[in-house]
Design a protein around this motif. Structure first.
Motif, PDB file in Angstrom:
ATOM      1  N   PRO A 119      51.999 -14.698  70.095  1.00 21.98           N
ATOM      2  CA  PRO A 119      50.557 -15.288  71.282  1.00 21.98           C
ATOM      3  C   PRO A 119      50.110 -15.083  71.573  1.00 21.98           C
ATOM      4  CG  PRO A 119      52.802 -15.199  72.885  1.00 21.98           C
ATOM      5  CD  PRO A 119      53.465 -14.618  71.306  1.00 21.98           C
ATOM      6  N   ALA A 120      50.216 -13.384  71.998  1.00 28.24           N
ATOM      7  CA  ALA A 120      48.485 -12.801  72.425  1.00 28.24           C
ATOM      8  C   ALA A 120      47.882 -12.979  71.398  1.00 28.24           C
ATOM      9  CB  ALA A 120      49.076 -11.588  73.329  1.00 28.24           C
ATOM     10  N   GLN A 121      48.737 -12.076  70.277  1.00 27.37           N
ATOM     11  CA  GLN A 121      47.452 -11.989  68.798  1.00 27.37           C
ATOM     12  C   GLN A 121      46.760 -12.974  68.374  1.00 27.37           C
ATOM     13  OE1 GLN A 121      50.935 -11.124  69.890  1.00 27.37           O
ATOM     14  NE2 GLN A 121      51.707  -8.714  69.106  1.00 27.37           N
ATOM     15  N   ARG A 122      47.784 -14.031  68.354  1.00 31.11           N
ATOM     16  CA  ARG A 122      47.098 -14.967  67.776  1.00 31.11           C
ATOM     17  C   ARG A 122      45.884 -15.598  68.512  1.00 31.11           C
ATOM     18  NH1 ARG A 122      47.735 -15.234  62.370  1.00 31.11           N
ATOM     19  NH2 ARG A 122      49.951 -15.079  62.336  1.00 31.11           N
ATOM     20  N   ALA A 123      46.002 -15.131  70.043  1.00 32.56           N
ATOM     21  CA  ALA A 123      44.980 -16.054  70.710  1.00 32.56           C
ATOM     22  C   ALA A 123      43.763 -15.024  70.401  1.00 32.56           C
ATOM     23  CB  ALA A 123      45.196 -15.875  72.320  1.00 32.56           C
ATOM     24  N   VAL A 124      43.738 -14.466  70.311  1.00 31.47           N
ATOM     25  CA  VAL A 124      42.476 -13.061  70.061  1.00 31.47           C
ATOM     26  C   VAL A 124      42.206 -13.476  69.037  1.00 31.47           C
ATOM     27  CG1 VAL A 124      41.680 -10.927  69.949  1.00 31.47           C
ATOM     28  CG2 VAL A 124      43.649 -11.234  71.597  1.00 31.47           C
ATOM     29  N   GLU A 219      33.833 -14.027  63.897  1.00 28.00           N
ATOM     30  CA  GLU A 219      35.231 -13.640  62.800  1.00 28.00           C
ATOM     31  C   GLU A 219      36.151 -12.521  63.150  1.00 28.00           C
ATOM     32  OE1 GLU A 219      34.912 -18.342  60.723  1.00 28.00           O
ATOM     33  OE2 GLU A 219      33.667 -16.439  60.240  1.00 28.00           O
ATOM     34  N   VAL A 220      34.921 -11.708  62.126  1.00 35.06           N
ATOM     35  CA  VAL A 220      35.439 -10.431  62.574  1.00 35.06           C
ATOM     36  C   VAL A 220      36.092  -9.129  63.450  1.00 35.06           C
ATOM     37  CG1 VAL A 220      34.892  -8.003  61.021  1.00 35.06           C
ATOM     38  CG2 VAL A 220      34.062  -9.577  59.788  1.00 35.06           C
ATOM     39  N   SER A 221      35.299  -9.384  64.532  1.00 31.92           N
ATOM     40  CA  SER A 221      35.268  -9.014  65.935  1.00 31.92           C
ATOM     41  C   SER A 221      36.560  -9.390  66.771  1.00 31.92           C
ATOM     42  CB  SER A 221      34.923  -9.589  67.233  1.00 31.92           C
ATOM     43  OG  SER A 221      35.351  -9.289  68.331  1.00 31.92           O
ATOM     44  N   ALA A 222      36.970 -11.027  66.051  1.00 30.81           N
ATOM     45  CA  ALA A 222      38.582 -11.431  66.807  1.00 30.81           C
ATOM     46  C   ALA A 222      39.695 -11.422  65.995  1.00 30.81           C
ATOM     47  CB  ALA A 222      38.323 -12.776  66.264  1.00 30.81           C
ATOM     48  N   HIS A 223      39.150 -10.518  64.118  1.00 28.07           N
ATOM     49  CA  HIS A 223      40.396 -10.148  63.682  1.00 28.07           C
ATOM     50  C   HIS A 223      40.779  -9.026  63.365  1.00 28.07           C
ATOM     51  CE1 HIS A 223      42.375 -10.613  59.356  1.00 28.07           C
ATOM     52  NE2 HIS A 223      42.169  -9.163  59.723  1.00 28.07           N
ATOM     53  N   ILE A 224      39.373  -7.731  63.781  1.00 26.97           N
ATOM     54  CA  ILE A 224      40.206  -6.099  64.922  1.00 26.97           C
ATOM     55  C   ILE A 224      40.621  -6.480  66.234  1.00 26.97           C
ATOM     56  CG2 ILE A 224      38.786  -4.391  65.446  1.00 26.97           C
ATOM     57  CD1 ILE A 224      37.171  -5.007  63.002  1.00 26.97           C
ATOM     58  N   ARG A 225      40.358  -7.318  66.327  1.00 23.58           N
ATOM     59  CA  ARG A 225      40.946  -7.459  68.034  1.00 23.58           C
ATOM     60  C   ARG A 225      42.279  -7.575  67.872  1.00 23.58           C
ATOM     61  NH1 ARG A 225      38.376 -10.006  70.949  1.00 23.58           N
ATOM     62  NH2 ARG A 225      37.226 -11.557  70.454  1.00 23.58           N
ATOM     63  N   GLY A 226      42.659  -8.485  67.620  1.00 25.87           N
ATOM     64  CA  GLY A 226      43.589  -9.612  67.300  1.00 25.87           C
ATOM     65  C   GLY A 226      44.586  -9.068  66.729  1.00 25.87           C
ATOM     66  N   MET A 227      44.427  -7.789  65.571  1.00 26.31           N
ATOM     67  CA  MET A 227      45.248  -7.120  64.929  1.00 26.31           C
ATOM     68  C   MET A 227      45.296  -5.855  65.103  1.00 26.31           C
ATOM     69  SD  MET A 227      46.527  -8.893  62.259  1.00 26.31           S
ATOM     70  CE  MET A 227      45.916 -10.090  60.644  1.00 26.31           C
ATOM     71  N   SER A 228      45.354  -5.328  66.268  1.00 28.59           N
ATOM     72  CA  SER A 228      45.090  -3.987  67.120  1.00 28.59           C
ATOM     73  C   SER A 228      45.800  -3.970  68.483  1.00 28.59           C
ATOM     74  CB  SER A 228      43.645  -3.517  67.773  1.00 28.59           C
ATOM     75  OG  SER A 228      44.222  -2.309  67.752  1.00 28.59           O
ATOM     76  N   PRO A 229      46.538  -3.403  68.339  1.00 32.40           N
ATOM     77  CA  PRO A 229      47.074  -2.061  67.807  1.00 32.40           C
ATOM     78  C   PRO A 229      48.104  -2.223  66.354  1.00 32.40           C
ATOM     79  CG  PRO A 229      48.526  -2.043  69.264  1.00 32.40           C
ATOM     80  CD  PRO A 229      48.282  -2.946  70.150  1.00 32.40           C
ATOM     81  N   GLN A 230      49.333  -3.177  66.811  1.00 32.94           N
ATOM     82  CA  GLN A 230      49.922  -3.776  65.235  1.00 32.94           C
ATOM     83  C   GLN A 230      49.599  -4.795  64.280  1.00 32.94           C
ATOM     84  OE1 GLN A 230      51.424  -1.242  63.672  1.00 32.94           O
ATOM     85  NE2 GLN A 230      51.425   0.221  64.966  1.00 32.94           N
ATOM     86  N   PRO A 231      49.626  -4.950  62.996  1.00 34.35           N
ATOM     87  CA  PRO A 231      49.921  -3.957  62.178  1.00 34.35           C
ATOM     88  C   PRO A 231      48.517  -3.699  61.852  1.00 34.35           C
ATOM     89  CG  PRO A 231      49.397  -6.118  61.677  1.00 34.35           C
ATOM     90  CD  PRO A 231      49.149  -6.575  62.586  1.00 34.35           C
ATOM     91  N   GLY A 232      47.248  -4.182  62.499  1.00 33.56           N
ATOM     92  CA  GLY A 232      46.062  -2.676  62.985  1.00 33.56           C
ATOM     93  C   GLY A 232      45.444  -3.205  61.132  1.00 33.56           C
ATOM     94  N   ALA A 233      43.557  -3.951  61.533  1.00 31.57           N
ATOM     95  CA  ALA A 233      43.111  -4.532  60.956  1.00 31.57           C
ATOM     96  C   ALA A 233      42.360  -3.621  59.725  1.00 31.57           C
ATOM     97  CB  ALA A 233      41.964  -5.185  61.290  1.00 31.57           C
ATOM     98  N   TRP A 234      42.639  -3.748  58.401  1.00 30.04           N
ATOM     99  CA  TRP A 234      42.514  -2.447  57.213  1.00 30.04           C
ATOM    100  C   TRP A 234      41.496  -2.584  56.355  1.00 30.04           C
ATOM    101  CZ3 TRP A 234      44.116  -3.161  52.342  1.00 30.04           C
ATOM    102  CH2 TRP A 234      44.522  -4.217  52.284  1.00 30.04           C
TER     103      TRP A 234
END
Length: 321
Positions: A119-124, A219-234
């Motif tokens: 839930p936290a990851q998907r919100a970000v 959108e890119v910011s949200a993607h990077i922050r939502g994926m951090s630290p796992q699995p990590g936006a790459w």
């Protein structure tokens, strides 16, 4: 009340500490079994197990709660309630009935939104500026039970999902305790969820973590922050996978060097900038292939970035992903 606490990861520790220090008595802890960890793949206890053992609380690590012997062990502990924070195991109907006040779960969203594992990851990831926490009574469905307490929280401009989860774990501990106090005092209000308004927060995957630099900066910011630290936006740099783990404000002095093409890189003395489909972003932290996370500016000084350096966006060279 006599409590059985069920939880496994770091995010559950603030709640367990709070309950251990409360007027209630933690008579037992349920957690996942020891799991292989590190390069040596040694069996390692969960964070919750380690804390429980330090506190002298009996620990149970059953593979399943469907086992009748396990259920009898729970009955023998005579719990009044079973608070849950990220336990990671199914609680079957027969076990749900054991505590007289039920199983009371701290969930990191404002239910019925974002039911599920992340839930936290998907919100970000969704670019939200606000989310929250809910304490609800477990029932057979996935995060469908009546809500006892809820509290909103803002999401910071550069806050990662890991940072958000850590903060909500601390704040949520007090919310969980307040809900348990209300159950004991007979003042709790149980509010049914609006199931028609429910949304799902599925577990993140490495495949969906790849960055598409052609999307907007937001959108890119949200993607990077939502994926951090796992699995990590790459992303890929010269064919090697690089994780982008954090962002920061683009400094005014850096704007003259900012690239405009999606994925294009530019390094100043203090910052590393990358282009998106709209405005550039400043990378704070990254992890090159096979290396630990580091400050982006430190990485750039040793990377020897040329004038044409760029990250490949999600539209490019998909076969190498």
């Amino acid at each position: 009340m006599r409590l059985i606490f069920a939880g496994t990861p770091e995010a559950a520790l603030p709640s367990l500490r709070t309950l251990l220090d409360s007027r209630h008595e933690v008579v037992g802890v349920l957690t996942r079994a020891d799991a292989p960890s590190g390069r040596g793949r040694r069996l390692t206890p969960s964070p919750v197990k380690s804390l429980a053992l330090e506190a002298g609380v009996p620990v149970l690590t059953p593979a399943t709660l469907r086992d009748e012997e396990v259920q009898q062990q729970l009955r023998d502990l005579a719990p009044d309630a079973a608070p849950v924070v990220a336990y990671g195991n199914l609680v079957p109907p027969a076990a749900l009935e054991i505590p007289r006040h039920g199983w009371v779960n701290l969930h990191f969203s404002l239910l019925p939104e974002l039911r599920g594992a992340a839930p936290a990851q998907r919100a970000v990831l969704a670019g939200r500026r606000q989310t929250g926490m809910s304490v609800f009574r477990l029932e057979k469905g996935l995060d469908t039970g009546d809500v006892i307490a809820a509290a909103p929280t803002a999401i910071g401009e550069f806050e990662t999902s890991g940072e958000l989860l850590e903060r909500m774990a601390e704040d949520g501990a007090a919310l969980l305790l307040a809900a348990l106090d209300a159950l004991e005092d007979g003042t709790a209000t149980l509010t049914p969820q609006d199931h028609a308004a429910a949304t799902h927060a599925a577990k993140l995957t490495t495949a969906e973590a790849r960055i598409d630099w052609t999307r907007s900066a937001d959108e890119v910011s949200a993607h990077i922050r939502g994926m951090s630290p796992q699995p990590g936006a790459w992303t890929l740099l010269d064919g090697a996978r690089t994780k982008i783990l954090g962002l920061e404000t683009v400094e005014e002095a850096s704007r003259a060097s900012a690239p405009s093409a999606p994925g294009a890189l530019a390094a100043t003395k203090r910052q590393v900038l990358v282009g998106t489909g709209t405005d550039p972003l400043a990378i704070a932290t990254l992890a090159p292939a096979g290396k630990r996370p580091m400050r982006a500016a430190d990485w750039a000084r040793g990377a020897g970035l040329g004038p044409d350096a760029r990250f490949e966006d999600d539209q490019q060279d998909g076969a190498r992903a």
